[in-house]
Scaffold this active site. Structure first.
Site: not given
Ligand code: AMP
Length: 284
Positions: A37, A39, A151-152, A155, A178, A186, A189
């Site tokens: 959720d 993403h 969350k990141d 980044q 989220i 969320m 991992r």
């Molecule tokens: P990732 O697939 O982990 O590379 O994340 C892809 C995108 O989703 C990145 O911009 C992350 O910061 C964002 N993202 C990952 N987890 C969350 C979360 N819990 N809440 C909001 N955005 C997230």
């Protein structure tokens, strides 16, 4: 209806050319798949702000500094496409490695300064990998806006910097973290956590929120940090990469939240690295 899955850059360009010709705005949501959720909140934000939305799914080998981490990273393409169906995105771009790093690829995008701390200090080369792939995805999708999670947070700042520095013409939009019901941020991992570790995982945000509450009463950070590290160890976190108070804009270390600040943490629980960060209200 499920969105078309596009695997080749030439097919992607055929779509984006038509959209630009029709003066439609394009939003991109870069992900590594195993969608949750968090993403999907980015996808919803992109849908609300853009005429066309591309979700990219690419597990980027250049941003992993341990091959086991890359091998273990969850890959759930079919389920991801199913989850995206209700958002009616215009394309799911799932390039293979050769679309991103063709034979002889020799370019590295490296953002200075802010990548020396936090995750950059603990994951050598990680942000070069992120910056390089994001630059490729921005140019390949020719997006007008790109959506990233707080969350990141580091980044998000790195991507904003590179988009500005390289005049990529993309507006980088940050979206709030989220969380699960118990507060755990969320993350793809989280799927790797055992049942027992999953219960303890929410202790991270619980302890961070306690610290933020005490900072709000004017307490210095150092003693709160020491106590937090002890509590994290008691909750089963083995290595704590960092638990730090930093300025939101420069990521400089702070002794107290004297400027807009965030609390940043990264810690290992049962072999899984969890990261989180939260905003700290500036005391009156
Ligand atoms: P990732 O697939 O982990 O590379 O994340 C892809 C995108 O989703 C990145 O911009 C992350 O910061 C964002 N993202 C990952 N987890 C969350 C979360 N819990 N809440 C909001 N955005 C997230």
């Amino acid at each position: 209806m499920t969105a078309p899955i596009i695997r080749h850059l030439t097919d992607l360009r055929a779509c984006t050319k038509g959209w630009h010709r029709a003066e439609e705005t394009i939003g991109v949501v870069p992900t590594m798949g195993a969608l949750h959720d968090g993403h999907l909140s980015l996808v919803a934000a992109a849908k609300a702000a853009c005429d066309r939305v591309i979700v990219t799914i690419f597990v980027n080998p250049k941003q992993f500094n341990q091959s086991t981490d890359l091998d273990n990273y969850p890959r759930t393409e079919e389920e991801d496409a199913r989850k995206l169906a209700r958002f009616e995105v215009d394309a799911i771009y799932v390039p293979d490695v050769m679309q991103i790093y063709p034979e002889g690829f020799a370019t590295n995008v490296s953002v200075g300064g802010m990548t020396d701390v936090l995750c950059g200090a603990h994951r050598r080369g990680h942000f070069d990998g992120v910056a390089t792939v994001v630059t490729k995805l921005f140019t390949q999708t020719s997006a007008d806006k790109a959506f990233f999670g707080e969350k990141d947070f580091q980044q998000l700042m790195v991507v904003r910097r590179l988009a500005r520095d390289l005049d990529l013409g993309v507006e980088v939009v940050g979206c709030p973290t989220i969380r699960e019901e118990d507060g755990l941020a969320m993350s793809s991992r989280n799927l790797l956590l055992s049942d027992r570790a999953r219960v303890n995982a929410s202790r991270l945000i619980e302890i961070m929120e306690d610290v933020v509450g005490q900072l709000g009463t004017g307490a210095d950070f150092a003693p709160l940090q020491a106590k937090a590290l002890t509590r994290l160890a008691a909750a089963g976190f083995t290595d704590i990469d960092y638990f730090e108070l930093r300025a939101c804009d420069t990521l400089a270390l702070l002794a107290r939240p004297s400027a807009p600040a965030r609390l940043f943490a990264a810690a290992w629980l049962a072999g899984v690295r969890l990261i989180d960060n939260i905003d700290i209200p500036v005391p009156d």
